[in-house]
Enzyme design. Structure first.
Site, mmCIF file in Angstrom:
data_model
loop_
_atom_site.group_PDB
_atom_site.id
_atom_site.type_symbol
_atom_site.label_atom_id
_atom_site.label_comp_id
_atom_site.label_asym_id
_atom_site.label_seq_id
_atom_site.Cartn_x
_atom_site.Cartn_y
_atom_site.Cartn_z
ATOM 1 N N TYR A 177 -49.356 -6.783 -11.058
ATOM 2 C CA TYR A 177 -49.127 -5.350 -10.833
ATOM 3 C C TYR A 177 -50.182 -4.755 -9.890
ATOM 4 O O TYR A 177 -49.869 -3.829 -9.131
ATOM 5 C CB TYR A 177 -49.089 -4.590 -12.169
ATOM 6 N N ARG B 276 -48.893 -5.384 -6.523
ATOM 7 C CA ARG B 276 -47.820 -4.447 -6.181
ATOM 8 C C ARG B 276 -48.399 -3.068 -5.855
ATOM 9 O O ARG B 276 -47.926 -2.382 -4.960
ATOM 10 C CB ARG B 276 -46.817 -4.327 -7.334
ATOM 11 N N ASN C 95 -38.133 3.935 -9.441
ATOM 12 C CA ASN C 95 -39.253 3.265 -8.773
ATOM 13 C C ASN C 95 -40.584 3.710 -9.354
ATOM 14 O O ASN C 95 -40.760 4.867 -9.728
ATOM 15 C CB ASN C 95 -39.215 3.553 -7.272
ATOM 16 N N HIS D 154 -39.031 4.928 -14.934
ATOM 17 C CA HIS D 154 -39.695 3.680 -15.315
ATOM 18 C C HIS D 154 -41.211 3.758 -15.136
ATOM 19 O O HIS D 154 -41.871 2.734 -14.979
ATOM 20 C CB HIS D 154 -39.088 2.503 -14.526
ATOM 21 N N CYS E 225 -54.769 2.033 -27.375
ATOM 22 C CA CYS E 225 -54.837 3.419 -27.877
ATOM 23 C C CYS E 225 -54.155 4.412 -26.945
ATOM 24 O O CYS E 225 -54.138 5.612 -27.216
ATOM 25 C CB CYS E 225 -56.292 3.841 -28.111
ATOM 26 N N GLY F 152 -29.687 3.056 -3.201
ATOM 27 C CA GLY F 152 -30.523 1.845 -3.263
ATOM 28 C C GLY F 152 -30.780 1.332 -4.657
ATOM 29 O O GLY F 152 -31.880 0.869 -4.948
ATOM 30 N N THR F 153 -29.761 1.390 -5.508
ATOM 31 C CA THR F 153 -29.932 0.792 -6.839
ATOM 32 C C THR F 153 -28.734 -0.098 -7.164
ATOM 33 O O THR F 153 -27.596 0.235 -6.817
ATOM 34 C CB THR F 153 -30.131 1.851 -7.946
ATOM 35 N N SER F 154 -29.014 -1.214 -7.830
ATOM 36 C CA SER F 154 -27.945 -2.136 -8.221
ATOM 37 C C SER F 154 -27.130 -1.575 -9.384
ATOM 38 O O SER F 154 -26.099 -2.128 -9.736
ATOM 39 C CB SER F 154 -28.538 -3.498 -8.610
#
Ligand code: OAD
Length: 261
Positions: A76, A79, A111, A128, A139, A204-206
């Site tokens: 991550y 990314r 995104n 997301h 915590c 732009g999304t499946s």
């Protein structure tokens, strides 16, 4: 500046002009494809998608993080570096422009990058999460990044995540992992917008990951017009009133120009 509107056929352009002029509340729903032209790989593209190189179950679950925090954290962080080095593209800019020009535009994204905001969009609903909004795995105390720990090349060595200053737990990225709930207030606001809006752009999304993928279906069920922008067929094709096959950048730029014309 004059833009080439030839990406839209004239009858499509006329139809879009009319639905845009009538729209009271527009929902723009985006996925990884909207950031593809900024150089961020999508999830399910077979040749370059992140999921093609790494098995998602190894990286995008709470169990994966607990099993191997260094591997997941480093992935991550890489990314985050890719995103920090990327620029908003024509689609992000067009969506921000639409927010300025139309009566009401709600932007909902799957995104975890901040490219909509960097293009000037306001009050973006991140279903997301946001990669940069790190917090303690134990915590949940928020944690502030100080610069980047990776470059744009995939890192060779996994690095341990930082520790929470309150409880000593590992710091985790601010994303929603498989098996986790969406942030409640964000989801409620997005669901409300899908009920209230009269025009949706799904860009732009499946349209495969639920509950996010419900939103355009829910909007259509409540009477909204649904327009999809994607170079490939998706699970939303049969629900959309119009499928614009192509990249988000030129198509959304042409649509934003219709709003200002
Ligand atoms: P996907 O990778 O599933 O889909 C990306 C879509 O973008 C595909 O339908 C492509 O055809 C399309 N696409 C590619 N380039 C494009 C371009 N230049 N312009 C327009 N469309 C383009 O990504 P998402 O649908 O966002 O969730 O995936 C949904 C969720 O699955 C992600 O948020 C992530 C993942 O698991 C979590 O991490 C929780």
């Amino acid at each position: 500046m004059e833009r080439d509107l030839s990406v839209l056929e004239s009858h499509t352009e006329q139809w879009l002009r009319e639905v845009l002029a009538q729209a009271r509340h527009v929902l723009v729903f985006t996925g990884a494809g909207v950031s593809q032209e900024s150089g961020i790989a999508t999830f399910r593209d077979p040749s370059e998608g992140l999921w093609a190189r790494f098995h998602p179950q190894e990286l995008a679950t709470p169990e994966a993080f607990d099993r191997n925090p260094a591997l997941v954290w480093t992935w991550y962080e890489w990314r985050r570096a890719l995103i920090a080095n990327a620029e908003p593209n024509a689609a992000h800019l067009a969506i921000a422009q639409m927010q300025q020009q139309l009566r009401r535009v709600t932007v909902v994204t799957q995104n975890v990058d901040d490219l909509h905001e960097r293009a000037g969009a306001a009050q973006v609903l991140h279903l997301h999460g946001l990669l940069a909004a790190a917090r303690c795995r134990q915590c949940s105390a928020p944690w502030q990044h100080h610069g980047l720990t990776a470059g744009v090349e995939p890192p060779q060595e996994p690095r341990e995540p930082p520790r929470c200053e309150h409880c000593g737990g590992y710091i985790r990225p601010g994303v929603v992992w498989f098996g986790e709930s969406l942030p409640t207030a964000t989801w409620d606001a997005a669901a409300q917008a899908s009920t209230d809006c009269d025009l949706v752009f799904s860009v732009g999304t499946s349209s495969l990951v639920y509950p996010a993928a419900e939103l355009p279906h829910n909007a259509r069920h409540n009477g909204a017009t649904v327009v999809q922008v994607n170079p490939e067929p998706t699970a939303l094709d049969d629900t959309a009133h119009l499928n614009l096959r192509g990249k988000a950048g030129p198509i959304m730029a042409a649509i934003a120009d219709l709003c200002s014309a």
